[in-house]
Design a protein around this motif. Structure first.
Motif, mmCIF file in Angstrom:
data_model
loop_
_atom_site.group_PDB
_atom_site.id
_atom_site.type_symbol
_atom_site.label_atom_id
_atom_site.label_comp_id
_atom_site.label_asym_id
_atom_site.label_seq_id
_atom_site.Cartn_x
_atom_site.Cartn_y
_atom_site.Cartn_z
ATOM 1 N N HIS A 1 -20.550 -7.696 -4.887
ATOM 2 C CA HIS A 1 -20.662 -7.872 -3.431
ATOM 3 C C HIS A 1 -21.131 -6.582 -2.766
ATOM 4 C CE1 HIS A 1 -19.742 -9.201 0.612
ATOM 5 N NE2 HIS A 1 -18.810 -8.269 0.753
ATOM 6 N N ILE A 2 -20.405 -5.493 -2.967
ATOM 7 C CA ILE A 2 -20.806 -4.154 -2.557
ATOM 8 C C ILE A 2 -20.390 -3.204 -3.670
ATOM 9 C CG2 ILE A 2 -20.530 -4.669 -0.094
ATOM 10 C CD1 ILE A 2 -17.962 -2.932 -0.160
ATOM 11 N N LEU A 3 -20.773 -1.942 -3.544
ATOM 12 C CA LEU A 3 -20.355 -0.954 -4.531
ATOM 13 C C LEU A 3 -18.837 -0.972 -4.684
ATOM 14 C CD1 LEU A 3 -21.712 1.642 -6.072
ATOM 15 C CD2 LEU A 3 -20.316 2.885 -4.417
ATOM 16 N N GLY A 4 -18.368 -1.064 -5.927
ATOM 17 C CA GLY A 4 -16.940 -1.027 -6.192
ATOM 18 C C GLY A 4 -16.215 -2.340 -6.002
ATOM 19 N N SER A 5 -16.900 -3.372 -5.533
ATOM 20 C CA SER A 5 -16.205 -4.635 -5.266
ATOM 21 C C SER A 5 -15.777 -5.296 -6.564
ATOM 22 C CB SER A 5 -17.100 -5.581 -4.462
ATOM 23 O OG SER A 5 -18.265 -5.915 -5.190
ATOM 24 N N ALA A 6 -14.632 -5.975 -6.516
ATOM 25 C CA ALA A 6 -14.049 -6.530 -7.730
ATOM 26 C C ALA A 6 -13.346 -7.841 -7.444
ATOM 27 C CB ALA A 6 -13.045 -5.533 -8.333
ATOM 28 N N THR A 7 -13.346 -8.704 -8.463
ATOM 29 C CA THR A 7 -12.385 -9.790 -8.505
ATOM 30 C C THR A 7 -11.113 -9.228 -9.120
ATOM 31 O OG1 THR A 7 -13.086 -10.546 -10.693
ATOM 32 C CG2 THR A 7 -14.211 -11.491 -8.785
ATOM 33 N N ILE A 8 -9.992 -9.851 -8.817
ATOM 34 C CA ILE A 8 -8.699 -9.332 -9.263
ATOM 35 C C ILE A 8 -7.961 -10.417 -10.026
ATOM 36 C CG2 ILE A 8 -6.467 -8.400 -8.535
ATOM 37 C CD1 ILE A 8 -7.955 -7.482 -5.919
ATOM 38 N N GLU A 9 -7.553 -10.095 -11.235
ATOM 39 C CA GLU A 9 -6.701 -10.983 -12.024
ATOM 40 C C GLU A 9 -5.295 -10.400 -12.022
ATOM 41 O OE1 GLU A 9 -6.005 -11.877 -16.703
ATOM 42 O OE2 GLU A 9 -8.071 -12.206 -15.983
ATOM 43 N N LEU A 10 -4.338 -11.172 -11.524
ATOM 44 C CA LEU A 10 -2.954 -10.722 -11.409
ATOM 45 C C LEU A 10 -2.091 -11.490 -12.396
ATOM 46 C CD1 LEU A 10 -1.378 -8.716 -9.548
ATOM 47 C CD2 LEU A 10 -0.731 -10.693 -8.175
ATOM 48 N N ASN A 11 -1.379 -10.764 -13.249
ATOM 49 C CA ASN A 11 -0.519 -11.375 -14.257
ATOM 50 C C ASN A 11 0.913 -10.867 -14.108
ATOM 51 O OD1 ASN A 11 -2.247 -13.067 -16.145
ATOM 52 N ND2 ASN A 11 -3.412 -11.156 -16.115
ATOM 53 N N PRO B 1 -29.027 -3.509 13.562
ATOM 54 C CA PRO B 1 -27.585 -3.304 13.401
ATOM 55 C C PRO B 1 -27.218 -3.668 11.959
ATOM 56 C CG PRO B 1 -28.101 -4.869 15.188
ATOM 57 C CD PRO B 1 -29.318 -4.721 14.337
ATOM 58 N N ALA B 2 -26.844 -2.685 11.174
ATOM 59 C CA ALA B 2 -26.644 -2.933 9.744
ATOM 60 C C ALA B 2 -25.297 -2.375 9.306
ATOM 61 C CB ALA B 2 -27.764 -2.283 8.917
ATOM 62 N N PHE B 3 -24.621 -3.146 8.476
ATOM 63 C CA PHE B 3 -23.370 -2.664 7.906
ATOM 64 C C PHE B 3 -23.646 -1.389 7.119
ATOM 65 C CE2 PHE B 3 -22.909 -7.256 8.335
ATOM 66 C CZ PHE B 3 -21.757 -7.316 9.107
ATOM 67 N N ALA B 4 -22.816 -0.380 7.330
ATOM 68 C CA ALA B 4 -23.033 0.921 6.686
ATOM 69 C C ALA B 4 -22.890 0.828 5.181
ATOM 70 C CB ALA B 4 -22.049 1.945 7.247
ATOM 71 N N VAL B 5 -22.111 -0.145 4.728
ATOM 72 C CA VAL B 5 -21.874 -0.311 3.296
ATOM 73 C C VAL B 5 -22.663 -1.511 2.798
ATOM 74 C CG1 VAL B 5 -20.153 -0.642 1.490
ATOM 75 C CG2 VAL B 5 -19.558 0.658 3.536
ATOM 76 N N ASP B 6 -23.597 -1.281 1.902
ATOM 77 C CA ASP B 6 -24.399 -2.257 1.180
ATOM 78 C C ASP B 6 -25.636 -2.701 1.938
ATOM 79 O OD1 ASP B 6 -24.730 -4.010 -1.269
ATOM 80 O OD2 ASP B 6 -24.812 -5.493 0.332
ATOM 81 N N TYR C 1 -23.418 5.720 -3.205
ATOM 82 C CA TYR C 1 -24.164 4.801 -4.072
ATOM 83 C C TYR C 1 -24.928 5.582 -5.138
ATOM 84 C CZ TYR C 1 -23.541 0.153 -1.971
ATOM 85 O OH TYR C 1 -23.031 -1.060 -1.567
ATOM 86 N N ARG C 2 -25.525 6.699 -4.762
ATOM 87 C CA ARG C 2 -26.284 7.497 -5.720
ATOM 88 C C ARG C 2 -25.374 8.118 -6.780
ATOM 89 N NH1 ARG C 2 -29.335 9.608 -0.705
ATOM 90 N NH2 ARG C 2 -31.297 8.443 -0.728
ATOM 91 N N ARG C 3 -24.097 8.304 -6.457
ATOM 92 C CA ARG C 3 -23.167 8.944 -7.399
ATOM 93 C C ARG C 3 -22.506 7.957 -8.350
ATOM 94 N NH1 ARG C 3 -20.975 11.757 -2.759
ATOM 95 N NH2 ARG C 3 -18.991 10.676 -3.050
ATOM 96 N N HIS C 4 -22.768 6.663 -8.181
ATOM 97 C CA HIS C 4 -22.077 5.662 -8.998
ATOM 98 C C HIS C 4 -23.070 4.767 -9.743
ATOM 99 C CE1 HIS C 4 -17.773 6.124 -8.012
ATOM 100 N NE2 HIS C 4 -18.224 6.626 -6.879
ATOM 101 N N PRO C 5 -23.843 5.327 -10.666
ATOM 102 C CA PRO C 5 -24.770 4.475 -11.429
ATOM 103 C C PRO C 5 -24.052 3.429 -12.270
ATOM 104 C CG PRO C 5 -24.642 6.689 -12.371
ATOM 105 C CD PRO C 5 -23.948 6.744 -11.049
ATOM 106 N N GLU C 6 -22.776 3.675 -12.610
ATOM 107 C CA GLU C 6 -22.027 2.690 -13.405
ATOM 108 C C GLU C 6 -21.774 1.409 -12.620
ATOM 109 O OE1 GLU C 6 -18.851 4.563 -10.930
ATOM 110 O OE2 GLU C 6 -20.661 5.283 -11.948
#
Length: 461
Positions: A162-172, A240-245, A282-287
């Motif tokens: 979705h954006i940098l760092g975005s995740a689905t979460i599995e809770l157990n 008008p643009a969201f600063a993230v993504d 964004y430039r610092r997170h190629p992973e």
């Protein structure tokens, strides 16, 4: 007994917050602010969570304010547990939370100076000090590694795209395997990878922002058309643009279109301190990037820098843009025109018929962006009424949310149906549409979550 209570983003697309209670353990999935319509915004001032001091943890899907922006209030109310999120999200929080606090402090100061608030004095919802208190609780985590967030509860993050760092979460460890989609991203987008598949869940909590529709295609063709039309009129394109993504995707597209000669290399003004910092993150997170973006970064290319990019960090640099005449492109936040520097550009340029306002994301009900989208002839901002004579364009294909078909594609990655799926983060029509689609096409048990509702999760039943 384990329960989940929907404390936000149920029946609406904002204020994401879901309380999981397992025995004597309590944690939040997301902790977002309400945005948009005034009745929703007023909920930010009301108590949302009983005794935050006894909350064990917060697990964040991503850094957007409607998913993270309540954290400073939580810290001020006494929460001292960990805020667990990916490394990319942690870096983004360090930018977006202080920025949100500064905007609120500035809005309160402006309201007091011009005396247009009913409250005397007008107060910010929270301060930058509160934001820094929340940031001290953040604990970065890796993808695909199970971590204990509140014994016996464990969480596992997978890429959501979705954006940098975005995740689905599995809770157990809660008596049922709970999967939370957060905001699900799209397939085959630039910069970010596709959403990771999730194999199984007893209970799925799924967003439904675009659950009743499919996105348009051809974002680059639309942007090319808008640029050429603005050049022909000699006007500025105000985004008008969201600063993230969204900002980063626009910069990537402009760079690409310039390289291919599809559009002329116009002056591009990036007027958002937060967007500038986020672009560097964004430039610092190629992973966190797809193969094409990671390769470009590794080769020394600057894929997020159009040829004539001008950075406006200070207020003086922002004000200097007032003297700019088109053709040019001004990108500034916020994405729904709810605050920030974009308001000053709108106030100056909306009365000019040569101006193009380009909307590039979802515009929630009650925002200035939605008013422009709906054809408003006048906008109230900064204590004045501003006539709208500018041309308003929109590019739907730039959404960072999965549409109906993309959500079905992700759901088909499950090896077996969840026992129950609850739909959140969608306006009523979108959520109802997705519920019908999931039931009809997949045969799954699905319900639209109701605001404030508590449901039981136990033993997979």
């Amino acid at each position: 007994m384990t329960t989940i209570q929907f404390l936000g983003a149920a029946g609406t697309v904002t204020g994401s917050m879901h309380l999981v209670t397992a025995g004597d353990r309590r944690l939040l999935l997301d902790c977002g602010l309400f945005q948009g319509l005034k009745p929703l915004r007023l909920r930010n001032w009301e108590p949302r969570l009983a005794d935050p001091r006894h909350l064990d943890a917060v697990v964040l899907s991503h850094a957007h304010i409607d998913h993270s922006g309540y954290l400073p209030l939580l810290a001020r109310q006494g929460f001292r547990g960990p805020i667990c999120c990916t490394s990319g999200t942690a870096d983004l929080l360090g930018v977006v939370l202080p920025d949100a606090a500064r905007l609120q402090e500035a809005d309160a100061e402006r309201a007091n100076r011009h005396q247009y608030s009913k409250h005397s004095p007008a107060l910010p919802l929270y301060t930058e000090q509160d934001a820094q208190a929340a940031l001290r609780l953040v604990q970065p985590c890796e993808y695909d590694q199970s971590l204990q967030v509140a014994e016996p509860l464990t969480a596992l993050f997978r890429r959501a795209g979705h954006i940098l760092g975005s995740a689905t979460i599995e809770l157990n460890g809660a008596g049922a395997q709970l999967v939370y989609s957060g905001d699900l991203g799209r397939y085959d987008r630039p910069i970010l990878p596709d959403p990771d598949p999730v194999p199984a869940a007893d209970v799925l909590v799924l967003e439904s922002t675009y659950g009743d529709r499919q996105h348009a295609t051809g974002a680059e063709a639309d942007l090319t058309r808008v640029v050429h039309a603005a050049v022909a009129r000699g006007g500025t394109i105000l985004v008008p643009a969201f600063a993230v993504d969204r900002t980063q995707e626009l910069l990537w597209m402009l760079h690409r279109l310039e390289q291919t000669g599809a559009v002329p290399a116009l002056p591009v003004y990036l007027d958002s301190p937060m967007a500038i910092e986020v672009t560097e993150i964004y430039r610092r997170h190629p992973e966190d990037c797809d193969a094409q973006m990671a390769q470009a970064l590794a080769s020394g290319d600057r894929p997020l820098s159009p040829q004539h990019l001008h950075i406006a960090r200070t207020e003086a640099e922002s004000r200097a843009i007032n003297a700019v005449r088109g053709p040019a492109i001004i990108i500034s936040s916020s994405g729904m025109a709810t605050g920030g520097r974009i308001l000053h550009h709108l106030a100056q340029r909306l009365p000019d018929p040569a101006t193009t306002v380009l909307l590039v994301g979802f515009q929630a009900a009650g925002t200035r962006g939605r008013a422009l989208e709906d054809g408003a002839t006048e906008l109230k901002m900064l204590g004045q009424a501003v006539p709208v004579r500018a041309r308003v364009e929109r590019i739907d294909a730039l959404s960072a949310h999965a549409d109906k078909d993309e959500m079905l594609r992700w759901l088909r990655g499950f090896t077996q149906p969840p026992h129950m799926t609850y739909l959140v983060h969608g306006e009523p029509q979108a959520a109802a549409g997705l519920a019908a689609t999931i039931h009809d096409r997949l045969g799954w048990m699905v319900e639209v979550a109701r605001d404030g509702e508590t449901v039981t999760l136990g033993n997979g039943k």
